[in-house]
Design an enzyme around this catalytic site. Structure first.
Site, PDB file in Angstrom:
ATOM      1  N   ASN A  38       0.834  -1.224   0.000  1.00 41.29           N
ATOM      2  CA  ASN A  38       0.000   0.000   0.000  1.00 41.29           C
ATOM      3  C   ASN A  38       0.864   1.267   0.000  1.00 41.29           C
ATOM      4  OD1 ASN A  38       0.917   0.137   2.599  1.00 41.29           O
ATOM      5  ND2 ASN A  38      -1.087   0.455   3.557  1.00 41.29           N
ATOM      6  N   VAL A  63      -2.767  -5.063   2.643  1.00 39.67           N
ATOM      7  CA  VAL A  63      -2.940  -6.500   2.893  1.00 39.67           C
ATOM      8  C   VAL A  63      -3.691  -6.772   4.200  1.00 39.67           C
ATOM      9  CG1 VAL A  63      -0.911  -7.086   1.514  1.00 39.67           C
ATOM     10  CG2 VAL A  63      -0.681  -6.881   3.986  1.00 39.67           C
ATOM     11  N   ILE A  67      -5.819  -9.802   0.223  1.00 38.96           N
ATOM     12  CA  ILE A  67      -4.723  -9.841  -0.755  1.00 38.96           C
ATOM     13  C   ILE A  67      -5.322 -10.198  -2.118  1.00 38.96           C
ATOM     14  CG2 ILE A  67      -2.476 -10.861  -1.321  1.00 38.96           C
ATOM     15  CD1 ILE A  67      -2.024 -11.309   1.651  1.00 38.96           C
ATOM     16  N   TYR A 151       4.648  -3.091  17.477  1.00 39.47           N
ATOM     17  CA  TYR A 151       5.446  -3.835  16.496  1.00 39.47           C
ATOM     18  C   TYR A 151       5.818  -5.210  17.058  1.00 39.47           C
ATOM     19  CZ  TYR A 151       9.205  -4.668  13.060  1.00 39.47           C
ATOM     20  OH  TYR A 151      10.013  -5.192  12.080  1.00 39.47           O
ATOM     21  N   ARG A 192      15.756   5.279  11.163  1.00 36.91           N
ATOM     22  CA  ARG A 192      16.628   4.320  11.848  1.00 36.91           C
ATOM     23  C   ARG A 192      18.061   4.846  11.844  1.00 36.91           C
ATOM     24  NH1 ARG A 192      14.280  -1.289   9.454  1.00 36.91           N
ATOM     25  NH2 ARG A 192      13.734   0.080   7.735  1.00 36.91           N
TER      26      ARG A 192
HETATM   27  N1  UDP Z   1      19.657   5.518  17.281  1.00 41.83           N
HETATM   28  C1  UDP Z   1      20.499   6.590  17.502  1.00 41.83           C
HETATM   29  N2  UDP Z   1      20.367   7.692  16.701  1.00 41.83           N
HETATM   30  C2  UDP Z   1      19.447   7.751  15.685  1.00 41.83           C
HETATM   31  C3  UDP Z   1      18.601   6.644  15.461  1.00 41.83           C
HETATM   32  C4  UDP Z   1      18.729   5.537  16.292  1.00 41.83           C
HETATM   33  O1  UDP Z   1      21.354   6.582  18.397  1.00 41.83           O
HETATM   34  O2  UDP Z   1      19.408   8.805  14.997  1.00 41.83           O
HETATM   35  C5  UDP Z   1      19.825   4.317  18.151  1.00 41.83           C
HETATM   36  C6  UDP Z   1      18.528   3.770  18.731  1.00 41.83           C
HETATM   37  O3  UDP Z   1      18.212   4.409  19.961  1.00 41.83           O
HETATM   38  C7  UDP Z   1      18.877   2.304  18.908  1.00 41.83           C
HETATM   39  C8  UDP Z   1      19.854   2.027  17.763  1.00 41.83           C
HETATM   40  O4  UDP Z   1      20.335   3.293  17.331  1.00 41.83           O
HETATM   41  O5  UDP Z   1      19.543   2.078  20.124  1.00 41.83           O
HETATM   42  C9  UDP Z   1      19.195   1.324  16.575  1.00 41.83           C
HETATM   43  O6  UDP Z   1      18.011   2.025  16.302  1.00 41.83           O
HETATM   44  P1  UDP Z   1      17.159   1.787  14.990  1.00 41.83           P
HETATM   45  O7  UDP Z   1      16.029   2.766  15.029  1.00 41.83           O
HETATM   46  O8  UDP Z   1      18.027   1.785  13.799  1.00 41.83           O
HETATM   47  O9  UDP Z   1      16.593   0.308  15.124  1.00 41.83           O
HETATM   48  P2  UDP Z   1      16.188  -0.661  16.333  1.00 41.83           P
HETATM   49  O10 UDP Z   1      17.308  -1.622  16.406  1.00 41.83           O
HETATM   50  O11 UDP Z   1      16.046   0.113  17.614  1.00 41.83           O
HETATM   51  O12 UDP Z   1      14.901  -1.251  15.891  1.00 41.83           O
END
Ligand code: UDP
Length: 316
Positions: A38, A63, A67, A151, A192
């Site tokens: 989507n 979905v 589907i 999640y 992320r």
């Molecule tokens: N993190 C960070 N700075 C950012 C984004 C994420 O320090 O700008 C840290 C976050 O707090 C976590 C780790 O990086 O401890 C991985 O975060 P991500 O969001 O990539 O994925 P997660 O493993 O938490 O699902």
């Protein structure tokens, strides 16, 4: 796979980061591919190279509602879901729905066609783990009422549903638990750590470390992951497989590596998100011994094409 009658795979979330890379690889390996997405966090630019090719289709649909695929189906690959913490925290109900209703629609599609079924689960089902590194036998430490639970619990439900369809309906199922993965195809605003740090460094901005940067993650290059997914599909069984890289880094070390590869100013420190797991590292013994799979690309090597991709996406 016969040359005249290719297998036909339905990939939910096939316009997303991992789904699109998987769609491309499966098509290259001879599958016909139907992507159902989507586009809430997916991006059709990830599928540009496949558009218009015979045996490749994209259906824009949610979905969680069903589907809508006609014709033969041999493999159902269920990858639809927001996967980045900022994305799923912004879409809590959609995330719960796609992990529950979406997964059951995907399982019913596989059941109706006698197809194989593979679900993309996650290391998040281990929560903030008390066992380190995490083996598949670990049951996890999830806060069921914390913000991330939309999640984590949705993915835990999707594993439970998959095992129920396997045990009760005899569907040929696979569960993969994906640990942190990076590479071309991620959204620049995904939130992320990998896209954030690389885009910040490319723009000459300070890298935003959450907490004191001592929390750990292990980063797997997307093409390694995709080979692992296909190994599980073709040679795995119904029990879960961890897929990820065992190379563990603190977030502070990762920030230093990005600064070495891209350059950029120092880091700034920001509050740690609620329930952020302190340590995460996959034990991949099962995938190694039973499938002969292990990641091949080091983090430093994988950052090179990833940085080039983000440079282009940012128009720099
Ligand atoms: N993190 C960070 N700075 C950012 C984004 C994420 O320090 O700008 C840290 C976050 O707090 C976590 C780790 O990086 O401890 C991985 O975060 P991500 O969001 O990539 O994925 P997660 O493993 O938490 O699902």
């Amino acid at each position: 796979m016969s040359a005249t009658q290719p297998r036909r795979a339905v990939i939910t979330g096939g316009a997303g980061f991992v789904g699109s890379r998987l769609a491309t690889r499966m098509y290259e390996r001879g599958w016909h591919v139907v992507v159902v997405d989507n586009l809430c966090t997916g991006d059709l630019r990830n599928l540009e190279a496949l558009q218009g090719k015979p045996g490749f289709e994209v259906i824009e649909a949610n979905v969680s509602d069903g589907i809508p695929v006609d014709g033969p189906v041999h493999d159902v690959m269920h990858f639809a879901s927001p996967a980045s913490p900022p994305d799923y925290l912004e879409r809590p109900i959609e995330t719960l729905r796609v992990g529950s209703e979406g997964t059951m629609h995907a399982l019913k599609l596989a059941q109706a066609h006698g197809a194989r079924f593979l679900v993309a689960s996650t290391s998040e089902i281990y929560g903030d783990p008390l066992e380190h590194p995490q083996r598949e036998s670990y049951w996890g430490n999830v806060n069921s009422i914390g913000p991330r639970s939309v999640y984590d619990e949705a993915k835990r439900f999707s594993e439970a549903a998959t095992m129920a369809w396997h045990r009760h309906h005899g569907v040929d199922t696979r569960i993969i638990r994906i640990f942190n993965t990076y590479g071309p195809g991620m959204q620049t605003d995904d939130g992320r750590v990998v896209p954030n740090f690389i885009c910040q460094a490319l723009r000459g901005e300070a890298l935003t470390v959450y907490g004191d940067g001592s929390q750990t993650r292990a980063f797997c290059y997307v093409d390694d992951l995709v080979e692992g997914i296909l190994a599980v599909l073709e040679r795995g069984d119904a029990e879960p497989f961890n897929l990820g890289s065992p190379g563990e880094f603190t977030i502070g070390q990762f920030a230093e590596l990005v600064r070495e590869v891209v350059g950029g100013p120092a880091v700034t420190y920001h509050p740690l998100p609620t329930d952020d797991p302190k340590r995460r590292q996959p034990d991949i013994t099962r995938a190694k011994t039973e499938l002969g799979w292990a990641p091949q690309v080091s983090l430093r090597e994988g950052l090179v094409p990833t940085v080039a991709y983000f440079r282009e996406r940012l128009g720099l």
